[in-house]
Design a protein around this motif. Structure first.
Motif, PDB file in Angstrom:
ATOM      1  N   ILE A   1      -8.258  -0.602   4.429  1.00 60.35           N
ATOM      2  CA  ILE A   1      -8.050  -1.245   3.127  1.00 60.35           C
ATOM      3  C   ILE A   1      -7.898  -2.737   3.373  1.00 60.35           C
ATOM      4  CG2 ILE A   1      -6.518  -1.472   1.133  1.00 60.35           C
ATOM      5  CD1 ILE A   1      -5.601   1.430   1.668  1.00 60.35           C
ATOM      6  N   GLU A   2      -8.842  -3.533   2.853  1.00 57.72           N
ATOM      7  CA  GLU A   2      -8.668  -4.983   2.919  1.00 57.72           C
ATOM      8  C   GLU A   2      -7.840  -5.365   1.699  1.00 57.72           C
ATOM      9  OE1 GLU A   2     -10.883  -9.015   4.175  1.00 57.72           O
ATOM     10  OE2 GLU A   2     -12.071  -7.645   2.954  1.00 57.72           O
ATOM     11  N   ASN A   3      -6.607  -5.765   1.946  1.00 61.87           N
ATOM     12  CA  ASN A   3      -5.621  -5.985   0.886  1.00 61.87           C
ATOM     13  C   ASN A   3      -5.538  -7.466   0.520  1.00 61.87           C
ATOM     14  OD1 ASN A   3      -3.475  -5.638  -0.881  1.00 61.87           O
ATOM     15  ND2 ASN A   3      -1.982  -5.888   0.754  1.00 61.87           N
TER      16      ASN A   3
ATOM     17  N   ILE B   1      -4.778   5.129   8.230  1.00 61.75           N
ATOM     18  CA  ILE B   1      -5.226   4.066   7.324  1.00 61.75           C
ATOM     19  C   ILE B   1      -4.722   2.746   7.902  1.00 61.75           C
ATOM     20  CG2 ILE B   1      -5.049   3.069   5.008  1.00 61.75           C
ATOM     21  CD1 ILE B   1      -4.212   5.941   4.047  1.00 61.75           C
TER      22      ILE B   1
ATOM     23  N   GLU C   1      -7.697  -4.218  -6.908  1.00 63.25           N
ATOM     24  CA  GLU C   1      -8.729  -3.594  -6.063  1.00 63.25           C
ATOM     25  C   GLU C   1      -8.088  -2.672  -5.023  1.00 63.25           C
ATOM     26  OE1 GLU C   1     -11.929  -5.352  -2.985  1.00 63.25           O
ATOM     27  OE2 GLU C   1     -11.867  -6.380  -4.929  1.00 63.25           O
ATOM     28  N   THR C   2      -6.991  -3.118  -4.434  1.00 64.57           N
ATOM     29  CA  THR C   2      -6.276  -2.307  -3.449  1.00 64.57           C
ATOM     30  C   THR C   2      -5.789  -1.010  -4.084  1.00 64.57           C
ATOM     31  OG1 THR C   2      -5.624  -4.239  -2.167  1.00 64.57           O
ATOM     32  CG2 THR C   2      -4.279  -2.260  -1.883  1.00 64.57           C
TER      33      THR C   2
ATOM     34  N   VAL D   1      -4.377  -1.325   7.082  1.00 58.15           N
ATOM     35  CA  VAL D   1      -4.409  -2.348   6.043  1.00 58.15           C
ATOM     36  C   VAL D   1      -4.704  -3.680   6.730  1.00 58.15           C
ATOM     37  CG1 VAL D   1      -3.129  -3.445   4.164  1.00 58.15           C
ATOM     38  CG2 VAL D   1      -2.668  -1.055   4.753  1.00 58.15           C
TER      39      VAL D   1
ATOM     40  N   VAL E   1       0.843  -1.204   0.000  1.00 54.83           N
ATOM     41  CA  VAL E   1       0.000   0.000   0.000  1.00 54.83           C
ATOM     42  C   VAL E   1       0.878   1.255   0.000  1.00 54.83           C
ATOM     43  CG1 VAL E   1      -1.704   1.311   1.343  1.00 54.83           C
ATOM     44  CG2 VAL E   1      -2.000  -1.158   1.015  1.00 54.83           C
TER      45      VAL E   1
ATOM     46  N   ILE F   1      -8.642   1.407  -4.394  1.00 58.11           N
ATOM     47  CA  ILE F   1      -9.005   1.969  -3.089  1.00 58.11           C
ATOM     48  C   ILE F   1      -8.002   3.046  -2.679  1.00 58.11           C
ATOM     49  CG2 ILE F   1      -9.294   1.443  -0.629  1.00 58.11           C
ATOM     50  CD1 ILE F   1     -10.266  -1.390  -1.569  1.00 58.11           C
ATOM     51  N   VAL F   2      -6.717   2.783  -2.907  1.00 49.69           N
ATOM     52  CA  VAL F   2      -5.678   3.768  -2.582  1.00 49.69           C
ATOM     53  C   VAL F   2      -5.924   5.065  -3.352  1.00 49.69           C
ATOM     54  CG1 VAL F   2      -3.212   4.308  -2.873  1.00 49.69           C
ATOM     55  CG2 VAL F   2      -3.911   2.139  -1.825  1.00 49.69           C
TER      56      VAL F   2
ATOM     57  N   ILE G   1      -8.831   6.923  -1.717  1.00 47.58           N
ATOM     58  CA  ILE G   1      -8.411   7.514  -0.435  1.00 47.58           C
ATOM     59  C   ILE G   1      -7.524   8.731  -0.683  1.00 47.58           C
ATOM     60  CG2 ILE G   1      -7.015   7.114   1.648  1.00 47.58           C
ATOM     61  CD1 ILE G   1      -8.108   4.213   1.631  1.00 47.58           C
TER      62      ILE G   1
END
Length: 194
Positions: A170-172, A125, A177-178, A127, A16, A181-182, A185
Motif C-alpha cells: 500500500i503506497e500511503n 502487507i 485512496e489508501t 505500507v 492503515v 486499497i485497504v 485487500i
C-alpha cells in the motif's frame, strides 16, 4: 490467519491498521504492546535495568529517550534490547491471538522482516511512502530531529527489500485512496481465508 502489517517509520502503518479496525478486523500493534510490557512486566523491567542501568527507568516508567539515544547509536545494545522485548511481545501475541474469532487478524510490527516475524504470518502487507513524506510525518509527529529520524530509518530494512517479500503493498500518500486499497485487500484476504 495472521496478516503481518509492516512499513518503515512514517509510512503510515498506524493509519492503515486503524482502517482495518474500522472493518472489524482485530489488530495487534506490537509497539504499543512492547511499551506496555516495558511498564508492567517485572521480568522485562529488571532485564532492561540490568542492560542499561538505573537511568533506564524514571518514576517507574521507561526513560524512552535515554534508551533510544543508546540503542540507535549502538547496534549491539539494540539487538540485546530486542532480545528482551520480542519474546515477551511474541508470547503476549500468542495469548491474544488464541482469543480471537475473526477470519484473520492484523499483526502490526515495524520491524517484521528484520526479526523474522514474517515467517509466523500467512500474508504480509507493507505500507510505503516516499522518504521525504515519511521524514516530514515523523518530524511533525515526534519531538525529534531530521538526523534522529534518518538514524532510525537506517536501522530498518530498505522499503524495496520489504516490498519484494510482501503479498500486498500500500503506497500511503492519499488517505481516501489508501482506504479504498485497504477495503480491496480486506475482500481478497477474506476470500483466501474461506
Amino acid at each position: 490467519m495472521i496478516v503481518g502489517l509492516t512499513g518503515g517509520i512514517g509510512s503510515g502503518k498506524s493509519t492503515v491498521a486503524s482502517l482495518f479496525k474500522k472493518l472489524d478486523v482485530p489488530v495487534f500493534i506490537a509497539d504499543v504492546e512492547a511499551k506496555s510490557l516495558m511498564e508492567t512486566n517485572d521480568n522485562v523491567r529488571k532485564r532492561i535495568i540490568d542492560l542499561f542501568g538505573e537511568k533506564a527507568y524514571d518514576n517507574n516508567l521507561p526513560n524512552r529517550k535515554y534508551i533510544a539515544d543508546i540503542v540507535f547509536a549502538d547496534p549491539e545494545k539494540l539487538k540485546k534490547l530486542n532480545a528482551i522485548i520480542h519474546p515477551a511481545v511474541g508470547a503476549h501475541f500468542k495469548d491474544w491471538y488464541e482469543n480471537q474469532e475473526a477470519a484473520y487478524v492484523i499483526k502490526e510490527v515495524a520491524i517484521l522482516f528484520e526479526t523474522g516475524g514474517d515467517k509466523q504470518c500467512d500474508l504480509v502487507i507493507t505500507v510505503t511512502a516516499p522518504k521525504e513524506v515519511r521524514l516530514q510525518r515523523v518530524l511533525k509527529r515526534d519531538n525529534t530531529t531530521r538526523e534522529e529520524v534518518e538514524a532510525r530509518m537506517n536501522n530498518q530494512w530498505k522499503e524495496e527489500d520489504k516490498v519484494k517479500k510482501s503479498d500486498f503493498v500500500i503506497e500511503n500518500i492519499d488517505l481516501e485512496e489508501t482506504s479504498q486499497i485497504v477495503e480491496k485487500i480486506h475482500e481478497m484476504i477474506l476470500k483466501k481465508s474461506i
